[in-house]
Design a protein around this motif. Structure first.
Motif, PDB file in Angstrom:
ATOM      1  N   PRO A 147      44.937  45.586  61.129  1.00  0.00           N
ATOM      2  CA  PRO A 147      45.973  44.675  61.631  1.00  0.00           C
ATOM      3  C   PRO A 147      45.375  43.589  62.524  1.00  0.00           C
ATOM      4  O   PRO A 147      44.255  43.724  63.017  1.00  0.00           O
ATOM      5  CB  PRO A 147      46.874  45.601  62.441  1.00  0.00           C
ATOM      6  N   SER A 148      46.158  42.542  62.751  1.00  0.00           N
ATOM      7  CA  SER A 148      45.731  41.457  63.630  1.00  0.00           C
ATOM      8  C   SER A 148      46.400  41.600  64.988  1.00  0.00           C
ATOM      9  O   SER A 148      47.632  41.628  65.079  1.00  0.00           O
ATOM     10  CB  SER A 148      46.089  40.101  63.030  1.00  0.00           C
ATOM     11  N   GLU A 149      45.589  41.706  66.036  1.00  0.00           N
ATOM     12  CA  GLU A 149      46.147  41.769  67.388  1.00  0.00           C
ATOM     13  C   GLU A 149      46.634  40.397  67.856  1.00  0.00           C
ATOM     14  O   GLU A 149      47.507  40.304  68.707  1.00  0.00           O
ATOM     15  CB  GLU A 149      45.089  42.287  68.368  1.00  0.00           C
ATOM     16  N   ARG A 150      46.052  39.343  67.328  1.00  0.00           N
ATOM     17  CA  ARG A 150      46.340  37.996  67.806  1.00  0.00           C
ATOM     18  C   ARG A 150      47.536  37.358  67.110  1.00  0.00           C
ATOM     19  O   ARG A 150      48.179  36.471  67.671  1.00  0.00           O
ATOM     20  CB  ARG A 150      45.084  37.129  67.658  1.00  0.00           C
ATOM     21  N   VAL A 151      47.816  37.785  65.881  1.00  0.00           N
ATOM     22  CA  VAL A 151      48.976  37.263  65.158  1.00  0.00           C
ATOM     23  C   VAL A 151      49.746  38.460  64.590  1.00  0.00           C
ATOM     24  O   VAL A 151      49.550  38.852  63.438  1.00  0.00           O
ATOM     25  CB  VAL A 151      48.556  36.299  64.026  1.00  0.00           C
ATOM     26  N   HIS A 186      47.515  37.461  78.492  1.00  0.00           N
ATOM     27  CA  HIS A 186      46.759  38.708  78.417  1.00  0.00           C
ATOM     28  C   HIS A 186      45.555  38.606  79.349  1.00  0.00           C
ATOM     29  O   HIS A 186      45.181  37.518  79.781  1.00  0.00           O
ATOM     30  CB  HIS A 186      46.318  39.007  76.982  1.00  0.00           C
ATOM     31  N   ASP A 187      44.993  39.750  79.661  1.00  0.00           N
ATOM     32  CA  ASP A 187      43.891  39.827  80.621  1.00  0.00           C
ATOM     33  C   ASP A 187      42.616  39.277  79.985  1.00  0.00           C
ATOM     34  O   ASP A 187      42.112  39.813  78.996  1.00  0.00           O
ATOM     35  CB  ASP A 187      43.698  41.282  81.039  1.00  0.00           C
ATOM     36  N   LEU A 188      42.067  38.223  80.578  1.00  0.00           N
ATOM     37  CA  LEU A 188      40.852  37.607  80.067  1.00  0.00           C
ATOM     38  C   LEU A 188      39.594  38.173  80.728  1.00  0.00           C
ATOM     39  O   LEU A 188      38.480  37.793  80.369  1.00  0.00           O
ATOM     40  CB  LEU A 188      40.906  36.088  80.279  1.00  0.00           C
ATOM     41  N   ALA A 224      40.231  28.074  78.629  1.00  0.00           N
ATOM     42  CA  ALA A 224      40.893  27.285  77.594  1.00  0.00           C
ATOM     43  C   ALA A 224      42.062  28.039  76.966  1.00  0.00           C
ATOM     44  O   ALA A 224      42.931  27.429  76.338  1.00  0.00           O
ATOM     45  CB  ALA A 224      39.888  26.889  76.519  1.00  0.00           C
ATOM     46  N   LEU A 225      42.101  29.363  77.136  1.00  0.00           N
ATOM     47  CA  LEU A 225      43.168  30.183  76.561  1.00  0.00           C
ATOM     48  C   LEU A 225      44.270  30.505  77.557  1.00  0.00           C
ATOM     49  O   LEU A 225      45.137  31.332  77.273  1.00  0.00           O
ATOM     50  CB  LEU A 225      42.567  31.486  76.022  1.00  0.00           C
ATOM     51  N   ALA A 259      43.498  32.663  67.449  1.00  0.00           N
ATOM     52  CA  ALA A 259      43.959  33.190  68.743  1.00  0.00           C
ATOM     53  C   ALA A 259      45.252  32.509  69.176  1.00  0.00           C
ATOM     54  O   ALA A 259      45.355  31.991  70.286  1.00  0.00           O
ATOM     55  CB  ALA A 259      42.866  33.023  69.796  1.00  0.00           C
ATOM     56  N   TRP A 260      46.240  32.525  68.290  1.00  0.00           N
ATOM     57  CA  TRP A 260      47.528  31.893  68.580  1.00  0.00           C
ATOM     58  C   TRP A 260      48.430  32.851  69.340  1.00  0.00           C
ATOM     59  O   TRP A 260      49.564  33.121  68.945  1.00  0.00           O
ATOM     60  CB  TRP A 260      48.199  31.446  67.287  1.00  0.00           C
TER      61      TRP A 260
END
Length: 232
Positions: free
Chosen positions: A187-191, A120-122, A165-166, A114-115
């Motif tokens: 695909p990766s949404e986080r990277v 973004h909305d948590l 924490a994010l 989760a880099w």
């Protein structure tokens, strides 16, 4: 803070497993035994606010969880000198910070970390705390039934305030501190691709698991293990 640690195997080599947000050691139901069969003693933590590990004291809704605190927990609770450490999502962030703080590991695998570099909305993550088994199944159609049951049990023990924490987004690590593989959803949404290129220039190795979502190890366990070839 001392964390709850669960183990598989009695091998001479040690592997550490660090779960993602909302989960606990049960997310590694298949990975832990698979590594034990390869000669590892596998140790999987429950991060603070997850599973049966302690919660951070303080008022509800306050910023009670910080990555550096979670990383210190990991360094204090896990055996030093592990040959392999594997972290998923939030667990990848915690593992990276713990290595920066001096956790001694030979090599690291970061599974769809989760880099994120942008806020973004948590809120949806907090709301997922109340997901029913049917909703978990709908969101994760490729999971085996045991994984759905595990997720439901994990959510019942999860403290949603861990999402703090994010915030702010952690961003990318500046460099690999130990030999490091980044496994990516496809695909990766986080990277996203631009960040993937940045990681390559910073020394990280990258592999993608075609068709897998964020929980690669539960979406396609055989492909996840295949992607670890040469690293486990």
């Amino acid at each position: 803070m001392r964390l709850t640690v669960h183990t598989w195997g009695t091998g001479e080599r040690t592997a550490l497993l660090v779960h993602g947000m909302m989960a606990d050691h049960r997310t590694w139901r298949r990975v832990g035994p698979a590594l034990a069969e390869r000669g590892y003693r596998v140790a999987a933590v429950d991060l603070r606010g997850h599973g049966t590990s302690p919660r951070q004291p303080g008022p509800e809704g306050a910023r009670r969880y910080r990555l550096d605190d979670m990383a210190a927990d990991l360094a204090d609770s896990c055996p030093s000198g592990a040959e392999l450490a594997l972290g998923h999502s939030l667990g990848a962030l915690v593992l990276q910070r713990a290595i920066d703080l001096g956790l001694d590991v030979g090599r690291a695998v970061f599974s769809d970390p989760a880099w994120r570099t942008q806020p973004h909305d948590l809120g949806p993550a907090r709301a997922y705390r109340n997901a029913t088994p049917a909703q978990i199944r709908a969101a994760n159609p490729r999971w085996e039934d045991a994984a759905v049951a595990d997720e439901s049990a994990c959510l019942a023990l999860w403290d949603p305030d861990t999402v703090t924490a994010l915030d702010p987004p952690p961003g990318l690590p500046a460099a690999e501190a130990v030999p490091s593989l980044v496994l990516l959803a496809d695909p990766s949404e986080r990277v996203p691709p631009v960040q993937q290129q940045a990681l390559l220039t910073r020394g990280f190795s990258l592999r993608r698991v075609t068709g897998a979502g964020h929980n690669i190890h539960r979406d396609d366990f055989p492909a996840f293990m295949d992607a670890l070839a040469g690293w486990v």
